[in-house]
Design an enzyme around this catalytic site. Structure first.
Site, PDB file in Angstrom:
ATOM      1  N   GLY A  41      -9.390 -14.560 -11.090  1.00  0.00           N
ATOM      2  CA  GLY A  41      -8.460 -14.185 -10.037  1.00  0.00           C
ATOM      3  C   GLY A  41      -9.137 -14.200  -8.681  1.00  0.00           C
ATOM      4  N   GLN A  59     -10.416 -12.356   0.055  1.00  0.00           N
ATOM      5  CA  GLN A  59     -11.722 -12.813  -0.437  1.00  0.00           C
ATOM      6  C   GLN A  59     -12.133 -14.155   0.176  1.00  0.00           C
ATOM      7  OE1 GLN A  59     -10.698 -12.026  -4.801  1.00  0.00           O
ATOM      8  NE2 GLN A  59     -12.884 -11.576  -4.710  1.00  0.00           N
ATOM      9  N   HIS A 105      -7.095  -5.696  -4.150  1.00  0.00           N
ATOM     10  CA  HIS A 105      -7.742  -6.407  -3.043  1.00  0.00           C
ATOM     11  C   HIS A 105      -6.833  -6.463  -1.811  1.00  0.00           C
ATOM     12  CE1 HIS A 105     -11.596  -8.015  -4.297  1.00  0.00           C
ATOM     13  NE2 HIS A 105     -11.113  -8.485  -5.430  1.00  0.00           N
ATOM     14  N   CYS A 119     -16.093  -9.006 -10.183  1.00  0.00           N
ATOM     15  CA  CYS A 119     -15.354  -9.528  -9.033  1.00  0.00           C
ATOM     16  C   CYS A 119     -16.191 -10.601  -8.351  1.00  0.00           C
ATOM     17  CB  CYS A 119     -15.077  -8.380  -8.060  1.00  0.00           C
ATOM     18  SG  CYS A 119     -14.245  -8.898  -6.554  1.00  0.00           S
ATOM     19  N   LEU A 120     -15.546 -11.683  -7.937  1.00  0.00           N
ATOM     20  CA  LEU A 120     -16.273 -12.776  -7.278  1.00  0.00           C
ATOM     21  C   LEU A 120     -16.902 -12.345  -5.950  1.00  0.00           C
ATOM     22  CD1 LEU A 120     -13.788 -15.716  -7.975  1.00  0.00           C
ATOM     23  CD2 LEU A 120     -15.965 -15.284  -9.110  1.00  0.00           C
ATOM     24  N   HIS A 180      -6.220  -5.804 -10.431  1.00  0.00           N
ATOM     25  CA  HIS A 180      -7.441  -6.023  -9.649  1.00  0.00           C
ATOM     26  C   HIS A 180      -7.125  -6.776  -8.347  1.00  0.00           C
ATOM     27  CE1 HIS A 180     -11.911  -7.124  -9.475  1.00  0.00           C
ATOM     28  NE2 HIS A 180     -11.369  -7.919  -8.575  1.00  0.00           N
ATOM     29  N   GLU A 181      -6.338  -7.851  -8.463  1.00  0.00           N
ATOM     30  CA  GLU A 181      -6.038  -8.663  -7.267  1.00  0.00           C
ATOM     31  C   GLU A 181      -5.126  -7.907  -6.310  1.00  0.00           C
ATOM     32  OE1 GLU A 181      -8.009 -10.999  -6.887  1.00  0.00           O
ATOM     33  OE2 GLU A 181      -8.618 -11.083  -8.973  1.00  0.00           O
TER      34      GLU A 181
HETATM   35 NI    NI Z   1     -12.091  -9.130  -7.107  1.00  0.00          NI
END
Ligand code: NI
Length: 152
Positions: free
Chosen positions: A46, A51, A134, A88-89, A130-131
């Site tokens: 995701g 991000q 963000h 998380c990226l 999660h997204e």
């Molecule tokens: Ni993330």
């Protein structure tokens, strides 16, 4: 289509509340295509617009069932609780256990502006939560139960 740089923990973009999308423009569609390219290149499941430095309520998710584009997503209902390891990226190499709903029903516009409803369970439900976090400047590390683990 292009790969965009993923902003990392510490960047203030990750802590801002994102604005709703009021019109899906050509630019929005390019952003979405780039976000999907960036997600696949990074092997993530995701990615949210902040991000890649864009403070709009857009995220892309692929938990192995193909790409899901969510514009102005909202969770309509949730059920159950699961504690699972999450990463998380924007926080590479960091992992931790986060409590999330087992099931969520969420709605969003797709890339063409059509209203979609998703009944998600397990990893898909986790990715949506999660997204969506963000988009409100919330990171998984804020919610980790116990120790934050370092590793690949
Ligand atoms: Ni993330």
């Amino acid at each position: 289509m292009a790969i965009r740089e993923i902003v990392k923990y510490g960047d203030e973009c990750l802590r801002k509340k994102c604005k709703p999308v009021d019109e899906i423009t050509k630019r929005t569609k390019i952003l979405i295509d780039d976000m999907l390219d960036t997600l696949y290149e990074a092997n993530g499941c995701g990615l949210a617009a902040p991000q890649v430095g864009v403070l709009k309520r857009i995220c892309v998710i692929d938990v192995g069932d193909g790409p899901v584009v969510m514009i102005n997503p909202q969770i309509l209902s949730q059920e159950g609780e699961v504690e699972e390891m999450e990463g998380c990226l924007s926080n590479p190499g960091k992992w931790g256990v986060v409590k999330r709903p087992q099931k969520v029903v969420a709605t969003a516009l797709d890339k063409n502006g059509e209203v979609k409803v998703y009944e998600a369970e397990g990893l898909f439900a986790r990715a949506i939560c999660h997204e969506l976090d963000h988009l409100d400047g919330v990171l998984f590390i804020d919610k980790v139960i116990g120790e934050l683990k370092i590793g690949d």
